[in-house]
Design a protein around this motif. Sequence first.
Motif, short mmCIF file in Angstrom:
data_model
loop_
_atom_site.label_atom_id
_atom_site.label_comp_id
_atom_site.label_asym_id
_atom_site.label_seq_id
_atom_site.Cartn_x
_atom_site.Cartn_y
_atom_site.Cartn_z
N SER A 41 0.97 -1.23 -0.30
CA SER A 41 0.48 0.06 -0.53
C SER A 41 1.22 1.28 -0.41
CB SER A 41 -0.53 -0.37 1.31
OG SER A 41 -0.51 0.32 2.70
N ARG A 42 2.48 1.47 0.56
CA ARG A 42 2.90 2.26 0.95
C ARG A 42 3.46 2.51 -0.76
NH1 ARG A 42 6.25 4.94 3.99
NH2 ARG A 42 6.86 6.64 3.57
N LEU A 65 0.99 4.02 -2.85
CA LEU A 65 0.54 5.34 -2.16
C LEU A 65 1.83 6.17 -3.02
CD1 LEU A 65 -0.75 7.92 -1.03
CD2 LEU A 65 0.98 6.61 1.19
N SER A 66 3.06 5.56 -2.68
CA SER A 66 4.57 6.57 -3.33
C SER A 66 4.09 7.08 -4.99
CB SER A 66 5.56 5.91 -2.88
OG SER A 66 5.71 5.88 -1.33
N TRP A 67 3.72 6.09 -5.24
CA TRP A 67 4.37 5.94 -6.97
C TRP A 67 3.40 6.88 -7.35
CZ3 TRP A 67 8.50 5.51 -9.53
CH2 TRP A 67 8.92 5.02 -9.75
N ILE A 68 1.94 6.42 -7.23
CA ILE A 68 0.45 7.57 -7.39
C ILE A 68 1.39 9.05 -6.96
CG2 ILE A 68 -1.91 8.09 -6.71
CD1 ILE A 68 -1.71 4.46 -6.37
N LEU A 69 1.20 9.12 -6.29
CA LEU A 69 1.45 11.07 -5.67
C LEU A 69 2.82 10.85 -6.73
CD1 LEU A 69 1.53 10.40 -1.85
CD2 LEU A 69 0.51 11.93 -3.35
N LEU A 70 4.35 10.14 -6.55
CA LEU A 70 5.24 11.35 -7.36
C LEU A 70 4.31 11.20 -8.78
CD1 LEU A 70 7.98 11.32 -8.25
CD2 LEU A 70 8.03 8.36 -8.66
N LEU A 71 3.46 10.09 -9.53
CA LEU A 71 3.72 10.77 -10.76
C LEU A 71 2.34 10.92 -11.60
CD1 LEU A 71 4.83 6.62 -12.68
CD2 LEU A 71 5.85 9.50 -12.49
N SER A 72 1.32 10.52 -10.68
CA SER A 72 -0.18 10.69 -11.19
C SER A 72 -0.26 12.06 -10.56
CB SER A 72 -0.92 9.43 -10.74
OG SER A 72 -2.39 9.88 -11.13
N ARG A 93 10.16 11.37 0.47
CA ARG A 93 9.24 11.04 2.75
C ARG A 93 8.81 10.41 3.02
NH1 ARG A 93 13.24 14.19 0.98
NH2 ARG A 93 13.88 16.24 1.30
N SER A 94 8.45 11.20 4.40
CA SER A 94 7.45 10.01 5.17
C SER A 94 6.49 9.53 4.68
CB SER A 94 7.42 10.79 6.82
OG SER A 94 6.89 11.76 6.82
N LEU A 95 5.50 8.95 5.65
CA LEU A 95 4.27 8.13 5.91
C LEU A 95 3.12 9.63 5.86
CD1 LEU A 95 1.68 7.18 4.75
CD2 LEU A 95 1.94 5.62 7.21
N SER A 96 3.77 10.70 7.12
CA SER A 96 2.49 11.70 7.37
C SER A 96 3.21 12.95 6.09
CB SER A 96 3.76 12.21 8.67
OG SER A 96 3.77 11.60 10.17
N PHE A 97 4.41 13.01 6.12
CA PHE A 97 4.82 14.33 4.64
C PHE A 97 3.84 13.76 3.29
CE2 PHE A 97 6.15 16.60 1.21
CZ PHE A 97 6.22 17.20 1.91
N LEU A 133 -5.73 3.93 0.09
CA LEU A 133 -4.07 3.33 0.19
C LEU A 133 -3.78 4.57 1.45
CD1 LEU A 133 -3.06 4.09 -3.46
CD2 LEU A 133 -3.18 1.67 -2.09
N LEU A 134 -4.32 5.65 1.80
CA LEU A 134 -3.90 6.42 2.82
C LEU A 134 -4.38 5.10 4.04
CD1 LEU A 134 -4.63 9.76 2.60
CD2 LEU A 134 -2.16 8.64 2.92
N LYS A 135 -5.46 4.60 3.83
CA LYS A 135 -5.94 3.77 5.39
C LYS A 135 -5.73 2.58 5.25
CE LYS A 135 -11.23 1.99 6.76
NZ LYS A 135 -10.70 0.96 7.72
#
Length: 172
Positions: free
Chosen positions: A35-36, A39-46, A97-101, A152-154
């Motif tokens: 899930s992380r 989350l990371s790849w969707i934040l980076l690209l999408s 960065r961190s999960l919080s960020f 994904l956050l949940k």
Amino acid sequence: MIALAIRFVLTNLPLLLFIIALVCAALSRSTVHWSRRYLSWILLLSVGVDGVWAGIFHVFFPAIASAQIGWQPSPFEFEVGIADIALGSVAVISFWRSLSFQSAIATYAIIFYVGVTIGHFVQAFGHADFASDNFGALLVLTILRAVALIGLLKITWSVAAEQRVQGLADAR
């Protein structure tokens, strides 16, 4: 032929970036929970690269961006573009960065996408604006990204909480 390929990529960039993010997350050799990774790849690209791309269009090519959405050019185009660039930039940074960020960026993106979705529905049904970039695949992708980020956050925070509890139990 090359011109058609370039046009296809540029026209479908948001969807392609979402798909590439899913593929990169699936193929990643990272040891973090799935899930992380997603989350990371969707934040980076999408969210990130797509946000910067959309922002550049709104800021530097407002007539094109407005026409694709079915709007008239407006001074607000610049403000929307800057908001897109800001979101995209911090979403790219969040990859490292961190999960919080990442959670803060994802929360902003979710709120932004929900607002965008409401705005596009109002334009479609209140003003008969059914242009493809107002009420088409891009809107579906916007909704899909918001739902994916929420899920994904949940999951990611639940896994992180379980890992903390397990770490405490292991320490005893």
